[in-house]
Design a protein around this motif. Structure first.
Motif, mmCIF file in Angstrom:
data_model
loop_
_atom_site.group_PDB
_atom_site.id
_atom_site.type_symbol
_atom_site.label_atom_id
_atom_site.label_comp_id
_atom_site.label_asym_id
_atom_site.label_seq_id
_atom_site.Cartn_x
_atom_site.Cartn_y
_atom_site.Cartn_z
ATOM 1 N N GLY A 15 0.862 3.836 -2.920
ATOM 2 C CA GLY A 15 0.431 5.268 -2.632
ATOM 3 C C GLY A 15 1.686 6.483 -2.896
ATOM 4 O O GLY A 15 1.252 7.410 -3.214
ATOM 5 N N GLN A 17 -4.451 4.075 -0.388
ATOM 6 C CA GLN A 17 -3.095 3.931 -0.580
ATOM 7 C C GLN A 17 -2.156 5.248 -0.427
ATOM 8 O O GLN A 17 -1.228 5.201 0.274
ATOM 9 N N ALA A 69 0.733 -1.265 -0.063
ATOM 10 C CA ALA A 69 -0.092 -0.012 -0.076
ATOM 11 C C ALA A 69 0.858 1.166 0.014
ATOM 12 O O ALA A 69 0.332 2.194 -0.617
#
Length: 141
Positions: free
Chosen positions: A61, A125, A57
């Protein structure tokens, strides 16, 4: 002016200063760019990041941040001419739900767009990435 009159004027000025310190008047509105964080509804602020356990994640992100956010917030989220630093203590101490709420709703009057059309997992994210950053003034562990 006599000595007595000078004493009275000094006493009145002292009382005025003390009164101003104990009763500063109406609360001032927080006009800082970070004041929007406090506007997140409790229910939204209490939301947990469903991607907290996802090891990918943060990296995902970071990529999304580079594509969608870095132009205004800076490549390293340090802030720029268009938008504030996301390394600031106010942002780093905000709950994941608060950051998600800000991403979803934007801060249009300050120039931040609404990102509600970005799929929810992608917004989470970005939150994962933001929460992974080292706050301003602190050294990485």
């Amino acid at each position: 002016m006599t000595l007595r009159a000078s004493g009275i004027v000094l006493l009145l000025l002292t009382l005025r200063v003390v009164a101003a310190q104990t009763n500063p008047g109406p609360a001032r509105k927080d006009n800082s760019v970070y004041a929007e964080l406090a506007k997140a509804p409790r229910k939204a602020a209490a939301r947990q990041n469903p991607l907290d356990a996802d090891p990918d994640a943060v990296a995902a992100g970071a990529k999304l941040f580079g594509l969608r956010c870095a132009e205004c917030h800076g490549e390293m989220a340090e802030g720029g001419r268009k938008a504030p630093s996301l390394l600031a203590e106010q942002v780093q101490q905000a709950t994941p739900g608060t950051l998600f709420w800000i991403l979803t709703n934007g801060v249009v009057r300050h120039g931040m767009p609404v990102w509600s059309k970005l799929p929810e997992p992608q917004r989470w994210q970005i939150v994962s990435y933001l929460k992974s950053l080292t706050p301003a003034g602190k050294s990485p562990p």
